[in-house]
Design an enzyme around this catalytic site. Sequence first.
Site, PDB file in Angstrom:
ATOM      1  N   GLU A  75     -89.893 -45.265  71.042  1.00 38.91           N
ATOM      2  CA  GLU A  75     -88.564 -45.484  70.428  1.00 38.91           C
ATOM      3  C   GLU A  75     -87.477 -45.682  71.481  1.00 38.91           C
ATOM      4  O   GLU A  75     -86.345 -46.033  71.154  1.00 38.91           O
ATOM      5  CB  GLU A  75     -88.224 -44.319  69.479  1.00 38.91           C
ATOM      6  CG  GLU A  75     -87.730 -43.033  70.136  1.00 38.91           C
ATOM      7  CD  GLU A  75     -88.839 -42.124  70.680  1.00 38.91           C
ATOM      8  OE1 GLU A  75     -90.002 -42.575  70.806  1.00 38.91           O
ATOM      9  OE2 GLU A  75     -88.535 -40.959  71.004  1.00 38.91           O
ATOM     10  N   CYS A 112     -94.258 -36.985  72.651  1.00 42.46           N
ATOM     11  CA  CYS A 112     -93.701 -36.048  73.637  1.00 42.46           C
ATOM     12  C   CYS A 112     -93.864 -34.609  73.130  1.00 42.46           C
ATOM     13  O   CYS A 112     -94.979 -34.126  73.022  1.00 42.46           O
ATOM     14  CB  CYS A 112     -92.243 -36.405  73.937  1.00 42.46           C
ATOM     15  SG  CYS A 112     -91.621 -35.644  75.442  1.00 42.46           S
ATOM     16  N   HIS A 159     -92.316 -42.490  75.117  1.00 40.77           N
ATOM     17  CA  HIS A 159     -91.432 -42.648  73.957  1.00 40.77           C
ATOM     18  C   HIS A 159     -91.293 -44.123  73.567  1.00 40.77           C
ATOM     19  O   HIS A 159     -90.398 -44.796  74.089  1.00 40.77           O
ATOM     20  CB  HIS A 159     -90.034 -42.131  74.294  1.00 40.77           C
ATOM     21  CG  HIS A 159     -89.913 -40.652  74.425  1.00 40.77           C
ATOM     22  ND1 HIS A 159     -89.573 -39.844  73.370  1.00 40.77           N
ATOM     23  CD2 HIS A 159     -90.071 -39.834  75.492  1.00 40.77           C
ATOM     24  CE1 HIS A 159     -89.517 -38.588  73.777  1.00 40.77           C
ATOM     25  NE2 HIS A 159     -89.819 -38.551  75.063  1.00 40.77           N
TER      26      HIS A 159
END
Lengths: 739, 229
Positions: free
Chosen positions: B205, B86, B203
């Site tokens: 995560e 990002c 993302h």
Amino acid sequence: MTSKRWNEPAVTEALAAEHGIKADEYKRLLEIVGRTPTFTELGIYSVMWSEHCSYKSSKIWLRKFPTEAPWVICGPGENAGVIDIGDGQAAIFKMESHNHPSYIEPFQGAATGVGGILRDVFTMGARPVANLNALRFGEPSHPKTRSLVAGVVAGIGHYGNCVGVPTVGGETNFHKAYNGNCLVNAMTVGVAQQDKIFYSKAAGVGNPVVYVGSKTGRDGIHGATMSSAEFTEDSEAKRPTVQVGDPFTEKLLIEACLELMATDAIQSIQDMGAAGLTSSSVEMAGKGGLGIELHLEKVPQRELNMTPYEIMLSESQERMLIILKPGSEDLARSIMEKWELDFAVIGHLTDTGRFVLKMDGETYCDLALAPLFDAAPLYTRPTEPTPAPAALEPELRALKQSAGAVLTRLIACPDLASKRWIWEQYDSQVGADTRFLSGQADAAVVRVHGTQKGLALSSDVTPRYCHADPYRGGMQAVAESYRNISAVGATPLAITDNMNFGNPEKPRIMGQFAACVEGMAEACRVLDYPVVSGNVSLYNETNGEGILPTPTVGGVGLLADGMKAVGLALRNAGDVLLLLGETAGHLGQSLYLREILGREDGPTPPVDLALERRTAELVRALIADGLVSASHDVSDGGLAVALAEMAMAGGIGADLPVLADADAGTLFGEDQARYVLAVPADKAAEVGARAAAAGVPVSKLGTVGGDALTGLPGGAIPVAALRGANEGWLPSYMAGTAH
Amino acid sequence: MKSAVIVFPGSNCDRDMAVALERVSGKKPHMAFHKDTDLPEVDVIAVPGGFSYGDYLRCGAMAAHSPIMRVVKERAARGVRVMGICNGFQILTEAGLLPGALIRNKTLKYICKTVDLRVESTNSAFTGKYGAGQIIRIPVGHGEGNFVADAATLDRLEGEGRVAFRYVTAAGAVDAEGNPNGASRNIAGIFNETRTVLGMMPHPERAFDPLHGNTDGRAFFDSLLETLS
């Protein structure tokens, strides 16, 4: 006095009136001060005695709220409420309005609303973990509505996304009563260690008073006074009183404050919110029963030639006031400098009880501090009860069209249409602890970082109910919050309230306020759901037209295991759909009445608090025992809308034969204390037996499966068609292709 | 696997990245501050998401010139794996570690939602545990994720197999419907020439833990672990 650098205007009753101080209040001020105040002193009194800071119209009523429970650590009066969530942890939360600024300048107004409520929470030592927003706009066809929606949503996203706190829930309604006054209520929830909670009561004569954060500019001067008056046609000329936010600085301030809080340097701390340096310094010293002396030339400034008056009344954002423990200045300075924030010792605490402001050695204010803090006028304003609405004619219950046609229109109406266009502009995932957003479950669920626990969060009120019957509407707002928290399986613990009303000087409005408070207080008592923080926003009127009474309830609940939270989406074909609660078919004040029949009348639905409690306790127990695969309360739009929402969320239909002959009251009535549960077929008997044992009415609605809602009067309704209608309205409206 | 996570003022996915790296490797990542001028020896450096320096000037532009990025560039030149997620992707393009740029989303709005991605190359330390052409669901959250580069650069990226992920529809179509931000050729993530540096807007995560309701990002971290330990 004439040799001072700043020659201040002479204070007169007329100048006081321009500051919003009424004649009798000015008389009281003169008696307290014992002489004519200086210009700076007048400015200070005007903000401290404003409705916004002093709660002078609402205070006597707010005392009626129950605020205690074994799990309440700190109730109203601090920057935010604090509750025990086990394991030595606390949830700290509050909701606050930024209505007036958002109407004048929607982007910055909403953005700084988010910034302000975040500071209220992290100033107490909590890391903010979730934001919610309750938004109310005028009717979609009003020429300002579209730009207000666009600006407010962009402002909330701008601030929340950048500070890295997920925006996980909220509500958005439209009604013509908000045409001239939109409501932006922002809620922040944070998590702290119970032994590291910080309060605002100053202590320690001689302790340094420290300013950290952004520099002070001329923005927002008299914001608190503006928020304490009605709007008129020329309110947009007040745009300069709206503050400008910088979420990047706020993010640095969060990290710097939490780092400083991990040391032993802070005695007390408070953010500079409404009325800026004035209210923070007066409140901190006032709570501690001390005096304070500030040297204003030491205040970091970003504009030239600021006067003492301007420095004290500025509402520049991202600033905190800290009382340090002796000898902690170097440590605190090094942490603030690491985060590239301003740090300045601007004064010290005294034992004189005086509020003394000096600049370049000259004194601009020397007032007794206690009266500023606790001698604001308190009003017992006259109240006039809202007349009881007439009952509806029973023949309204007949369904004149197919259920599908009505349902498709209802779920596409502005209040029920999907708000995806809004929430997809918010970062809802940062923190990587988000379990549910508010559209996926009745409450948003966020894991407490590093644990299995889940916090359930919801924002609720039904203003049309409060308008028709403020007492019942107030009860319903709390009951619905309790229901939404329970529907995900969480135990409701406490609420924050955001009381948005019109002009309290009008007995009818004050009557609405009083009755809403009494209804809410009653519900809080019966449900063991105390108020721990709140905010009052009055004078939400434009050219004499008030908003609907809107006491927004922000609820917080706890799940021992966040993974056990249940959403509203139907998941498994073959599950049995059960309805808990009683359906009388109450159509008064319903969305069906408003959206389909074009009427806004009838009584608010009755609220049976004992039944609410019994039913919610049952739902929580069933979820804890793993018996429930989807859960949704029945609220706006009634049973058919609840079923449609569950089907749309899951992308799966249901067969509902028992509703084949249902009338409009059964399908769209808004009777309270009801839930729809989807349970595995082999558990349905057990759930039924447990409901019976708990004294909760239960009935079978049908079975999950297929790609349509079938069995309703008038034929099958494909889930895809429902979704299309539900998702379509807001994007088309914002693109200008729908009204 | 030893890792480091860079923390700029305004980073806000640093903790989430550290949690994922620690969970998969069992070792706490080194958290490096933007002013640091050195790093311990690590196998992978993560440049996380957020709003470094408030996105002022241009997303990633100021972070790219911070002291720690000199160290990151040296390590990247030595073949240490570097990933930018990002805002981290924006920083890596600004720092010249990856080609192209990330501009404002075509809709002009910030967008946060879970998107479908096609794994375009499994030939890297970041993607080895995915199947070639596998479609995975990973959240995005950005206002400036629209990847642009000149046609020659895009051709080169594609020709050299340096496109890591592409936005697709649920059915796997590479078209405008599946493209959340207007990115050129639906590109969601790219590698450098040696496939040791990765930048991506989505993302992983945020799709890691069962709590997220989707663990499609887990294989991303498992790939790193398998290659680097």
